[in-house]
Design a protein around this motif. Structure first.
Motif, PDB file in Angstrom:
ATOM      1  N   UNK A 294      -3.566  -9.080   5.876  1.00 10.21           N
ATOM      2  CA  UNK A 294      -2.967 -10.397   5.613  1.00 10.21           C
ATOM      3  C   UNK A 294      -3.861 -11.241   4.709  1.00 10.21           C
ATOM      4  N   UNK A 295      -3.232 -11.858   3.724  1.00  8.76           N
ATOM      5  CA  UNK A 295      -3.947 -12.783   2.842  1.00  8.76           C
ATOM      6  C   UNK A 295      -4.196 -14.096   3.571  1.00  8.76           C
ATOM      7  N   UNK A 296      -5.230 -14.807   3.147  1.00 10.27           N
ATOM      8  CA  UNK A 296      -5.475 -16.149   3.672  1.00 10.27           C
ATOM      9  C   UNK A 296      -4.691 -17.126   2.808  1.00 10.27           C
TER      10      UNK A 296
ATOM     11  N   UNK B 126      13.816   2.410  -2.425  1.00 10.70           N
ATOM     12  CA  UNK B 126      13.951   2.775  -1.022  1.00 10.70           C
ATOM     13  C   UNK B 126      12.641   2.905  -0.289  1.00 10.70           C
ATOM     14  N   UNK B 127      11.553   2.388  -0.844  1.00 17.66           N
ATOM     15  CA  UNK B 127      10.248   2.494  -0.195  1.00 17.66           C
ATOM     16  C   UNK B 127       9.973   1.230   0.604  1.00 17.66           C
ATOM     17  N   UNK B 128       9.534   1.441   1.840  1.00 15.13           N
ATOM     18  CA  UNK B 128       9.155   0.336   2.713  1.00 15.13           C
ATOM     19  C   UNK B 128       7.736   0.583   3.211  1.00 15.13           C
ATOM     20  N   UNK B 129       7.072  -0.489   3.645  1.00 10.68           N
ATOM     21  CA  UNK B 129       5.697  -0.411   4.127  1.00 10.68           C
ATOM     22  C   UNK B 129       5.606  -1.027   5.512  1.00 10.68           C
TER      23      UNK B 129
ATOM     24  N   UNK C 191      -1.453  -9.676  -3.090  1.00  9.05           N
ATOM     25  CA  UNK C 191      -1.756  -8.736  -4.174  1.00  9.05           C
ATOM     26  C   UNK C 191      -0.485  -8.426  -4.954  1.00  9.05           C
ATOM     27  N   UNK C 192      -0.607  -7.973  -6.199  1.00 17.91           N
ATOM     28  CA  UNK C 192       0.596  -7.622  -6.968  1.00 17.91           C
ATOM     29  C   UNK C 192       1.239  -6.324  -6.440  1.00 17.91           C
ATOM     30  N   UNK C 193       2.534  -6.151  -6.698  1.00 16.71           N
ATOM     31  CA  UNK C 193       3.218  -4.929  -6.259  1.00 16.71           C
ATOM     32  C   UNK C 193       2.553  -3.648  -6.769  1.00 16.71           C
ATOM     33  N   UNK C 194       1.944  -3.690  -7.950  1.00 18.18           N
ATOM     34  CA  UNK C 194       1.272  -2.491  -8.463  1.00 18.18           C
ATOM     35  C   UNK C 194       0.101  -2.091  -7.565  1.00 18.18           C
TER      36      UNK C 194
ATOM     37  N   UNK D 176       7.730  -8.080  -0.313  1.00 16.37           N
ATOM     38  CA  UNK D 176       7.196  -8.797   0.844  1.00 16.37           C
ATOM     39  C   UNK D 176       5.778  -8.330   1.169  1.00 16.37           C
ATOM     40  N   UNK D 177       5.505  -7.041   0.986  1.00 16.24           N
ATOM     41  CA  UNK D 177       4.156  -6.519   1.201  1.00 16.24           C
ATOM     42  C   UNK D 177       3.180  -7.171   0.222  1.00 16.24           C
TER      43      UNK D 177
END
Length: 80
Positions: free
Chosen positions: A53-55, A43-46, A17-20, A10-11
């Motif tokens: 936020x992206x446009x 188990x990592x959350x942000x 952006x990609x998860x990496x 979701x982040x």
């Protein structure tokens, strides 16, 4: 204000952006990693408040422009 913690996927969507990139930003001290031991896969959350936020197109939600790179968090500088 309470934290709104979201998964890496979701982040990545929120920022466009990609998860990496999300993982790299966290490693660089630009995002705080929050751990949720209940989650088995990752188990990592942000914190949503730390994520730029992206446009996106308001109708189709198609990515127009990814969110900018966040600054390094001050607490990360103090810990170094």
């Amino acid at each position: 204000m309470s934290e709104q913690l979201i998964t890496e996927d979701l982040a990545a969507y929120w920022t466009g952006r990609p998860p990496t990139t999300i993982r790299r930003w966290a490693a660089e001290g630009r995002l705080t990693r929050h751990h949720d031991r209940v989650r088995r896969r990752n188990g990592v959350l942000y914190d949503l408040a730390e994520l730029p936020e992206a446009k996106r197109d308001p109708d189709t939600r198609a990515l127009i422009e990814p969110g900018p790179m966040p600054d390094i968090i001050e607490t990360a500088l103090a810990a170094a």
